[in-house]
Design an enzyme around this catalytic site. Structure first.
Site, PDB file in Angstrom:
ATOM      1  N   LYS A  54     -49.433  13.642 -25.683  1.00  0.00           N
ATOM      2  CA  LYS A  54     -48.223  13.408 -26.471  1.00  0.00           C
ATOM      3  C   LYS A  54     -47.003  14.171 -25.966  1.00  0.00           C
ATOM      4  O   LYS A  54     -45.859  13.822 -26.287  1.00  0.00           O
ATOM      5  CB  LYS A  54     -48.477  13.788 -27.929  1.00  0.00           C
ATOM      6  CG  LYS A  54     -49.489  12.915 -28.649  1.00  0.00           C
ATOM      7  CD  LYS A  54     -48.902  11.567 -29.010  1.00  0.00           C
ATOM      8  CE  LYS A  54     -49.793  10.814 -29.980  1.00  0.00           C
ATOM      9  NZ  LYS A  54     -49.164   9.565 -30.447  1.00  0.00           N
ATOM     10  N   SER A 308     -57.685  11.880 -24.194  1.00  0.00           N
ATOM     11  CA  SER A 308     -56.293  12.034 -24.609  1.00  0.00           C
ATOM     12  C   SER A 308     -55.944  13.369 -25.253  1.00  0.00           C
ATOM     13  O   SER A 308     -54.773  13.733 -25.314  1.00  0.00           O
ATOM     14  CB  SER A 308     -55.908  10.898 -25.564  1.00  0.00           C
ATOM     15  OG  SER A 308     -56.725  10.912 -26.720  1.00  0.00           O
TER      16      SER A 308
END
Length: 325
Positions: A54, A308
């Protein structure tokens, strides 16, 4: 008030974001290993400075703000990984950041977001407040820019830089670009970004059981919300009630299949990553790996899997590693 930008994300934006991020962050490792005897490539985004991919979209978005927008600050909504990405970028750029986070977010994510200097505003889930409404009130009051976790063109383009790095790293090993990209999917920001970054690759998003709204949306041909927003899941990073039109427009053109993984499969993937790669991967971050390990996604030597994120409470991770289900 700064309105939500509505331009469409595109490949040129991904390339511009990639150049910006290459000046700021070293590429995360692309690790080669074997699953069922077939080479696969794992992109360790869990090793980013904030422990998740992110940071990419957050940096692209915030670094493009005007001086006037920076002065008014930013507001984000996140269970923790986007929160840390926005807080990290905001601190580096000298921007005030307020993040709306669920009160039941992993403590490590709450603590890390605050440690990065962001103001955290809590809301209750499940079945409680509308997090987007909470964020909008803050935006209306301050004139800050809303930095959405996935429904923002800059954020989508920034996340797509993961695919740019994968393609470059494969080329450095004498391989053509990835034939297949398998990635965890919440609202679809990463999936859409990868689709823009690697137009020749098959993109396979993976969602957790009970939170497969993107799969349902693509099957229905229109955006569908999750059936039961109170359903518990360890994959807090993927716990989004519905995708948005900006993501859906890309996904419906490029994504042909979505896989769904069970809690047990996610735990097995976390254990595999710890044992095989010596990596701590959070539940949501292990979803794509879980689908491949379960045999539902084929591999061909140029299949890349995105790990992720790695932000998980120590006690929760220790229980997963100690279990055998």
């Amino acid at each position: 008030m700064t309105s939500q930008p509505m331009r469409a994300p595109d490949a040129a934006g991904v390339a511009r974001a990639a150049a910006k991020i290459a000046e700021l962050l070293p590429p995360t490792p692309l690790l080669e290993c074997a699953i069922d005897g077939q080479p696969v490539w794992l992109k360790a985004e869990s090793l980013q400075p904030v422990g998740a991919f992110k940071i990419r979209g957050a940096w692209h978005r915030l670094s493009d703000l005007s001086e006037a927008e920076r002065a008014r600050g930013v507001v984000g909504v996140s269970s923790g990984n986007h929160a840390q990405g926005v807080a990290w970028a905001a601190r580096r750029l000298g921007i005030a950041a307020t993040i709306v986070m669920p009160s039941d977010a992993p403590q490590v994510k709450l603590d890390s977001t605050r440690a990065l200097g962001a103001n955290v505003v809590l809301y209750d889930r499940p079945g409680g407040e509308d997090r987007d409404a909470v964020a909008q009130r803050l935006v209306d009051r301050s004139g800050a820019t809303l930095v959405h976790a996935f429904a923002d063109p800059w954020v989508i383009e920034g996340q797509g830089t993961t695919g740019v790095e994968i393609a470059r790293q494969l080329a450095e090993r004498g391989l053509d670009g990835p034939t297949r990209l398998v990635c965890p999917c919440g609202g679809g920001g990463l999936s859409a970004g990868l689709a823009l970054a690697c137009p020749d690759a098959e993109v396979i998003p993976v969602e957790p059981e009970g939170w497969d709204d993107v799969r349902a949306s693509l099957a229905a041909g229109q955006i569908v919300k999750v059936a039961d927003p109170t359903m518990p899941t360890a994959c807090d990073a993927l716990q989004t009630p519905a995708t948005r039109p900006i993501n859906f427009a890309v996904l419906r053109q490029r994504v042909k299949r979505i896989e769904v993984v069970s809690p047990a499969e996610v735990r097995a993937a976390q254990r595999w990553a710890f044992k095989t790669l010596h990596l701590v991967v959070e539940p949501g971050g292990a979803a794509a790996l879980a689908a491949v390990l379960a045999g539902r996604v084929p591999t061909d030597g140029r299949t890349a899997i995105v790990l992720s994120g790695g932000n998980t409470d120590a006690d929760a991770f220790a229980r997963v590693i100690a279990s055998s289900d």
